[in-house]
Design a protein around this motif. Structure first.
Motif, PDB file in Angstrom:
ATOM      1  N   ARG A  77       0.839  -1.194   0.000  1.00  0.00           N
ATOM      2  CA  ARG A  77       0.000   0.000   0.000  1.00  0.00           C
ATOM      3  C   ARG A  77       0.878   1.249   0.000  1.00  0.00           C
ATOM      4  O   ARG A  77       1.889   1.303   0.694  1.00  0.00           O
ATOM      5  CB  ARG A  77      -0.908   0.034   1.229  1.00  0.00           C
ATOM      6  CG  ARG A  77      -1.768  -1.198   1.428  1.00  0.00           C
ATOM      7  CD  ARG A  77      -2.779  -1.300   0.328  1.00  0.00           C
ATOM      8  NE  ARG A  77      -3.741  -2.355   0.580  1.00  0.00           N
ATOM      9  CZ  ARG A  77      -4.086  -3.254  -0.316  1.00  0.00           C
ATOM     10  NH1 ARG A  77      -3.539  -3.243  -1.501  1.00  0.00           N
ATOM     11  NH2 ARG A  77      -4.983  -4.163  -0.035  1.00  0.00           N
ATOM     12  N   THR A  78       0.457   2.258  -0.752  1.00  0.00           N
ATOM     13  CA  THR A  78       1.140   3.548  -0.774  1.00  0.00           C
ATOM     14  C   THR A  78       0.106   4.631  -0.525  1.00  0.00           C
ATOM     15  O   THR A  78      -0.901   4.700  -1.235  1.00  0.00           O
ATOM     16  CB  THR A  78       1.825   3.781  -2.138  1.00  0.00           C
ATOM     17  OG1 THR A  78       2.701   2.699  -2.391  1.00  0.00           O
ATOM     18  CG2 THR A  78       2.600   5.075  -2.137  1.00  0.00           C
ATOM     19  N   LEU A  79       0.354   5.456   0.478  1.00  0.00           N
ATOM     20  CA  LEU A  79      -0.575   6.521   0.845  1.00  0.00           C
ATOM     21  C   LEU A  79       0.159   7.847   0.970  1.00  0.00           C
ATOM     22  O   LEU A  79       1.285   7.901   1.467  1.00  0.00           O
ATOM     23  CB  LEU A  79      -1.254   6.196   2.184  1.00  0.00           C
ATOM     24  CG  LEU A  79      -2.148   4.971   2.200  1.00  0.00           C
ATOM     25  CD1 LEU A  79      -2.535   4.633   3.615  1.00  0.00           C
ATOM     26  CD2 LEU A  79      -3.383   5.202   1.352  1.00  0.00           C
ATOM     27  N   LYS A  80      -0.506   8.901   0.545  1.00  0.00           N
ATOM     28  CA  LYS A  80       0.045  10.249   0.682  1.00  0.00           C
ATOM     29  C   LYS A  80      -0.377  10.788   2.049  1.00  0.00           C
ATOM     30  O   LYS A  80      -1.535  10.674   2.438  1.00  0.00           O
ATOM     31  CB  LYS A  80      -0.475  11.152  -0.435  1.00  0.00           C
ATOM     32  CG  LYS A  80       0.175  12.507  -0.449  1.00  0.00           C
ATOM     33  CD  LYS A  80      -0.008  13.153  -1.804  1.00  0.00           C
ATOM     34  CE  LYS A  80       0.644  14.494  -1.871  1.00  0.00           C
ATOM     35  NZ  LYS A  80       2.085  14.436  -1.906  1.00  0.00           N
ATOM     36  N   LEU A  81       0.578  11.373   2.750  1.00  0.00           N
ATOM     37  CA  LEU A  81       0.317  11.896   4.089  1.00  0.00           C
ATOM     38  C   LEU A  81       0.320  13.412   4.096  1.00  0.00           C
ATOM     39  O   LEU A  81       1.005  14.053   3.299  1.00  0.00           O
ATOM     40  CB  LEU A  81       1.379  11.389   5.072  1.00  0.00           C
ATOM     41  CG  LEU A  81       1.523   9.892   5.234  1.00  0.00           C
ATOM     42  CD1 LEU A  81       2.627   9.582   6.227  1.00  0.00           C
ATOM     43  CD2 LEU A  81       0.223   9.259   5.665  1.00  0.00           C
ATOM     44  N   ASN A  82      -0.451  13.986   5.028  1.00  0.00           N
ATOM     45  CA  ASN A  82      -0.429  15.423   5.280  1.00  0.00           C
ATOM     46  C   ASN A  82       0.452  15.635   6.507  1.00  0.00           C
ATOM     47  O   ASN A  82       0.039  15.333   7.622  1.00  0.00           O
ATOM     48  CB  ASN A  82      -1.831  15.960   5.596  1.00  0.00           C
ATOM     49  CG  ASN A  82      -2.707  16.037   4.390  1.00  0.00           C
ATOM     50  OD1 ASN A  82      -2.228  16.097   3.265  1.00  0.00           O
ATOM     51  ND2 ASN A  82      -4.004  16.022   4.605  1.00  0.00           N
ATOM     52  N   THR A  83       1.641  16.110   6.299  1.00  0.00           N
ATOM     53  CA  THR A  83       2.499  16.366   7.450  1.00  0.00           C
ATOM     54  C   THR A  83       3.631  17.305   7.081  1.00  0.00           C
ATOM     55  O   THR A  83       4.138  17.277   5.969  1.00  0.00           O
ATOM     56  CB  THR A  83       3.062  15.061   8.035  1.00  0.00           C
ATOM     57  OG1 THR A  83       3.795  15.364   9.203  1.00  0.00           O
ATOM     58  CG2 THR A  83       3.952  14.333   7.049  1.00  0.00           C
ATOM     59  N   GLU A  90      -1.898  12.594   9.536  1.00  0.00           N
ATOM     60  CA  GLU A  90      -3.138  12.296   8.817  1.00  0.00           C
ATOM     61  C   GLU A  90      -2.852  11.896   7.376  1.00  0.00           C
ATOM     62  O   GLU A  90      -1.874  12.340   6.775  1.00  0.00           O
ATOM     63  CB  GLU A  90      -4.059  13.519   8.810  1.00  0.00           C
ATOM     64  CG  GLU A  90      -4.535  13.932  10.175  1.00  0.00           C
ATOM     65  CD  GLU A  90      -5.385  15.187  10.112  1.00  0.00           C
ATOM     66  OE1 GLU A  90      -5.492  15.794   9.023  1.00  0.00           O
ATOM     67  OE2 GLU A  90      -5.924  15.557  11.149  1.00  0.00           O
ATOM     68  N   ILE A  91      -3.749  11.086   6.839  1.00  0.00           N
ATOM     69  CA  ILE A  91      -3.683  10.729   5.431  1.00  0.00           C
ATOM     70  C   ILE A  91      -4.301  11.872   4.630  1.00  0.00           C
ATOM     71  O   ILE A  91      -5.270  12.490   5.063  1.00  0.00           O
ATOM     72  CB  ILE A  91      -4.422   9.402   5.182  1.00  0.00           C
ATOM     73  CG1 ILE A  91      -3.663   8.282   5.869  1.00  0.00           C
ATOM     74  CG2 ILE A  91      -4.562   9.116   3.702  1.00  0.00           C
ATOM     75  CD1 ILE A  91      -4.308   6.929   5.783  1.00  0.00           C
ATOM     76  N   ASN A  92      -3.725  12.164   3.479  1.00  0.00           N
ATOM     77  CA  ASN A  92      -4.213  13.240   2.613  1.00  0.00           C
ATOM     78  C   ASN A  92      -5.709  13.081   2.373  1.00  0.00           C
ATOM     79  O   ASN A  92      -6.203  11.976   2.189  1.00  0.00           O
ATOM     80  CB  ASN A  92      -3.441  13.194   1.284  1.00  0.00           C
ATOM     81  CG  ASN A  92      -3.748  14.365   0.399  1.00  0.00           C
ATOM     82  OD1 ASN A  92      -4.894  14.626   0.074  1.00  0.00           O
ATOM     83  ND2 ASN A  92      -2.709  15.061  -0.016  1.00  0.00           N
ATOM     84  N   TRP A 116      -9.438  13.428  -3.169  1.00  0.00           N
ATOM     85  CA  TRP A 116     -10.398  12.425  -3.625  1.00  0.00           C
ATOM     86  C   TRP A 116      -9.693  11.155  -4.101  1.00  0.00           C
ATOM     87  O   TRP A 116     -10.198  10.055  -3.895  1.00  0.00           O
ATOM     88  CB  TRP A 116     -11.315  12.994  -4.726  1.00  0.00           C
ATOM     89  CG  TRP A 116     -10.622  13.242  -6.032  1.00  0.00           C
ATOM     90  CD1 TRP A 116     -10.000  14.380  -6.434  1.00  0.00           C
ATOM     91  CD2 TRP A 116     -10.468  12.311  -7.105  1.00  0.00           C
ATOM     92  NE1 TRP A 116      -9.463  14.222  -7.685  1.00  0.00           N
ATOM     93  CE2 TRP A 116      -9.737  12.954  -8.128  1.00  0.00           C
ATOM     94  CE3 TRP A 116     -10.874  11.001  -7.316  1.00  0.00           C
ATOM     95  CZ2 TRP A 116      -9.407  12.324  -9.320  1.00  0.00           C
ATOM     96  CZ3 TRP A 116     -10.541  10.381  -8.510  1.00  0.00           C
ATOM     97  CH2 TRP A 116      -9.816  11.044  -9.497  1.00  0.00           C
ATOM     98  N   TRP A 117      -8.518  11.289  -4.742  1.00  0.00           N
ATOM     99  CA  TRP A 117      -7.818  10.105  -5.233  1.00  0.00           C
ATOM    100  C   TRP A 117      -7.308   9.258  -4.069  1.00  0.00           C
ATOM    101  O   TRP A 117      -7.444   8.036  -4.073  1.00  0.00           O
ATOM    102  CB  TRP A 117      -6.663  10.513  -6.147  1.00  0.00           C
ATOM    103  CG  TRP A 117      -5.897   9.336  -6.665  1.00  0.00           C
ATOM    104  CD1 TRP A 117      -4.612   9.024  -6.396  1.00  0.00           C
ATOM    105  CD2 TRP A 117      -6.383   8.301  -7.527  1.00  0.00           C
ATOM    106  NE1 TRP A 117      -4.258   7.863  -7.039  1.00  0.00           N
ATOM    107  CE2 TRP A 117      -5.335   7.398  -7.737  1.00  0.00           C
ATOM    108  CE3 TRP A 117      -7.608   8.050  -8.141  1.00  0.00           C
ATOM    109  CZ2 TRP A 117      -5.458   6.261  -8.532  1.00  0.00           C
ATOM    110  CZ3 TRP A 117      -7.726   6.911  -8.930  1.00  0.00           C
ATOM    111  CH2 TRP A 117      -6.663   6.044  -9.116  1.00  0.00           C
ATOM    112  N   THR A 118      -6.745   9.891  -3.071  1.00  0.00           N
ATOM    113  CA  THR A 118      -6.258   9.163  -1.893  1.00  0.00           C
ATOM    114  C   THR A 118      -7.422   8.509  -1.161  1.00  0.00           C
ATOM    115  O   THR A 118      -7.322   7.369  -0.718  1.00  0.00           O
ATOM    116  CB  THR A 118      -5.499  10.115  -0.944  1.00  0.00           C
ATOM    117  OG1 THR A 118      -4.448  10.750  -1.670  1.00  0.00           O
ATOM    118  CG2 THR A 118      -4.916   9.373   0.231  1.00  0.00           C
TER     119      THR A 118
END
Length: 123
Positions: free
Chosen positions: A18-24, A79-81, A84-86
């Motif tokens: 899994r690959t997720l974009k993070l807000n940090t 937090e995770i981004n 909508w795509w994430t």
């Protein structure tokens, strides 16, 4: 080490990446969260690309799921981004994780299976 070697408790048949974009903005908090995530039984690998804010995890979906990883991230304020795509990928990942877990726990059944043998001998 061959390509089939994994951490203890990880079965390759249930392995997902899994690959997720993070807000940090705080990489230190992400590193602390990664250390916590890395202790999960069933996790194969975890990495963070600070340039693109991408978290990459590989785990046995019959033991670990994305919700568990999100809880560990949330514990450190990561937090995770919310794009909508994430969000779409996240929901898809959760669906697949649940499906793998359900299939791992399922006992196969077939009407063509022989009946259980009894200990009564026939004459």
């Amino acid at each position: 080490m061959s390509t089939n070697d994994h951490r203890a408790g990880v079965r390759e048949i249930n392995l997902v990446n899994r690959t997720l974009k993070l807000n940090t903005e705080r990489v230190k908090k992400v590193r602390e969260a990664i250390n916590e995530i890395d202790r999960l039984v069933g996790l194969d690998s975890v990495a963070f690309d600070s340039d693109q804010s991408l978290l990459s995890v590989a785990y046995d979906a019959s033991k670990v799921n994305l919700t568990m990883i999100e809880e560990k991230l949330g514990k450190f304020g990561v937090e995770i981004n919310s794009g909508w795509w994430t969000h779409l990928k996240e929901e898809y990942y959760k669906f697949i994780d649940q499906n793998i877990k359900d299939n791992a726990e399922h006992t196969p059944w077939s009407c063509h299976r022989s009946p259980p043998r009894t200990k009564i001998k026939r004459k």
